[in-house]
Design a protein around this motif. Sequence first.
Motif, short mmCIF file in Angstrom:
data_model
loop_
_atom_site.label_atom_id
_atom_site.label_comp_id
_atom_site.label_asym_id
_atom_site.label_seq_id
_atom_site.Cartn_x
_atom_site.Cartn_y
_atom_site.Cartn_z
N UNK A 122 0.83 -1.21 0.00
CA UNK A 122 0.00 0.00 0.00
C UNK A 122 0.86 1.26 0.00
N UNK A 123 1.92 1.27 0.82
CA UNK A 123 2.79 2.45 0.88
C UNK A 123 3.52 2.67 -0.43
N UNK A 124 3.86 1.57 -1.12
CA UNK A 124 4.56 1.71 -2.41
C UNK A 124 3.62 2.22 -3.49
N UNK A 125 2.41 1.67 -3.54
CA UNK A 125 1.46 2.08 -4.58
C UNK A 125 0.99 3.51 -4.42
N UNK A 126 0.97 3.99 -3.19
CA UNK A 126 0.42 5.32 -2.90
C UNK A 126 1.17 6.44 -3.62
N UNK A 127 2.44 6.21 -3.94
CA UNK A 127 3.22 7.25 -4.60
C UNK A 127 2.79 7.45 -6.04
N UNK A 128 2.44 6.36 -6.73
CA UNK A 128 2.01 6.44 -8.12
C UNK A 128 0.50 6.50 -8.26
N UNK A 129 -0.20 5.96 -7.27
CA UNK A 129 -1.67 5.96 -7.28
C UNK A 129 -2.13 6.59 -5.96
N UNK A 130 -2.22 7.92 -5.90
CA UNK A 130 -2.48 8.62 -4.63
C UNK A 130 -3.78 8.24 -3.94
N UNK A 131 -4.71 7.57 -4.66
CA UNK A 131 -5.98 7.22 -4.02
C UNK A 131 -5.84 6.02 -3.08
N UNK A 132 -4.70 5.32 -3.13
CA UNK A 132 -4.49 4.19 -2.21
C UNK A 132 -4.35 4.74 -0.79
N UNK A 133 -5.18 4.28 0.16
CA UNK A 133 -5.20 4.87 1.52
C UNK A 133 -4.12 4.29 2.41
N UNK A 134 -2.87 4.47 2.04
CA UNK A 134 -1.79 3.85 2.81
C UNK A 134 -1.71 4.41 4.23
N UNK A 135 -1.92 5.71 4.40
CA UNK A 135 -1.81 6.30 5.73
C UNK A 135 -2.96 5.81 6.63
N UNK A 136 -4.16 5.74 6.07
CA UNK A 136 -5.30 5.24 6.84
C UNK A 136 -5.06 3.79 7.27
N UNK A 137 -4.54 2.98 6.35
CA UNK A 137 -4.25 1.58 6.66
C UNK A 137 -3.20 1.46 7.75
N UNK A 138 -2.16 2.28 7.66
CA UNK A 138 -1.09 2.22 8.66
C UNK A 138 -1.59 2.66 10.04
N UNK A 139 -2.37 3.72 10.09
CA UNK A 139 -2.92 4.18 11.36
C UNK A 139 -3.84 3.11 11.96
N UNK A 140 -4.64 2.46 11.10
CA UNK A 140 -5.53 1.40 11.58
C UNK A 140 -4.74 0.24 12.16
N UNK A 141 -3.70 -0.18 11.45
CA UNK A 141 -2.89 -1.29 11.94
C UNK A 141 -2.18 -0.90 13.24
N UNK A 142 -1.72 0.35 13.32
CA UNK A 142 -1.03 0.80 14.53
C UNK A 142 -1.97 0.88 15.72
N UNK A 143 -3.25 1.16 15.47
CA UNK A 143 -4.23 1.17 16.55
C UNK A 143 -4.33 -0.21 17.21
N UNK A 144 -4.36 -1.24 16.37
CA UNK A 144 -4.39 -2.61 16.90
C UNK A 144 -3.05 -2.98 17.52
N UNK A 145 -1.96 -2.35 17.06
CA UNK A 145 -0.63 -2.66 17.60
C UNK A 145 -0.48 -2.21 19.04
#
Length: 410
Positions: A24-47
């Motif tokens: 997700x973080x890699x795709x976000x640079x070329x495809x800005x609609x990929x919600x990499x930051x939202x996904x990371x924050x969500x995963x970190x919440x469970x972390x």
Amino acid sequence: MDLALELLTVTLTSPWVYLLIVVAAALDSLVPIVPSETLLITAATFAATGQPHPAGLVLAAASGALLGDLAAHLVGRFAATGVGRWRRWSRVAKLLDSAHSAFSHRGGTVLIAGRFVPGGRSLATIGSGLLGFPVRAFLLWDGIGSLAWALYSTGIGLIGGTLFEDRPLLGVAVGIGIALAITGSAELVCRLLSLRQRRRTRHRPRFGNLQTRDVIMEEMSQTHVWYVSYGSNMARDRLACYLQGGRPPGAMVTYPGARDGTLPQAEAGIDLPGTIYFAGESKVWGGGMAFYDHSVPGPTPAKAYLITAEQFADVAAQEMNRPPEPDSPLERLVFDLPAGSSHSVGPGGYETLLVLDHADGVPMVTFTAAHGSADTEHTQPQEPYLAMLRTGTAEVRAASGLRLPAAAQV
């Protein structure tokens, strides 16, 4: 709802979450609609409960972001082969030149800051490739930015997960809300600063106010000069390339700009007592360059710009094909030389400083070659250069009513 939460929990506590974050973080640079930051924050919440591991999330996010940014940078480099065709549109050329100036002065800062601006990541990474930003420098600065982003997003998620340990979905919402609030506040501050700057420019005092003019000029006599241009810099858009960076229409050189990109505080059309002649071979335009010889009868039209001594030193450095540097001797020399004197810093073109006169204590300065009109072979200037001279001469005529404070006719 319970089923959705269970599926989310299983997914984000699985070892596969790290690969998901990388992709997700890699795709976000070329495809800005990929919600990499939202996904990371969500995963970190469970972390916050210990699974997945926060350090693993940071490493996966930073690695994926750097990988995606490198791909975007290489896309920009590939596209740069056809960028010359885009310059036929003046707005595109101006945008490219401004971006080139930004990366020349603070490319690392652009790459780091662009990651935290909506849409800025793709613009910065692809733009760095278009403008030929060195790959090694790109990997260094973008790596710093990727790590900072990964730490920032993971930290926000951990805060939400810690505050709402028993209600992870609420923790996710809080984490995303914090990120949006920070981004929105930063955007608001930038807009307010931009608005404030435009208002300052709009209401900048002009020298028509005679009651305050003497005080203003007395203060400026220690910091400002009247830069007198007799060549292409008579055109204000051409001079702007020396101050703010860019490439003039028809030129072959892109300028880095001055340390202070503020446009002149005033300008006036004047007559010089000497004449200009064309000699040498211009690296910017091809053909002859305009030089000033004060010993040959004139007059010659010229444009005087009120700029700081620092800006004048940076303009002179770029005219001498040198990068602007701090603590230039010219910054002090312009105030030490008496009117009518000259000082050469080298034998080349535009390496001889002339102090023409003083207007209310403010030096009127220009630069030319060490040789005179009779000491060198004359050469024919090219049409793009002549076109810029014609533009500048027309502006001089229009500005002839904007007299210098002392109405000096040097």
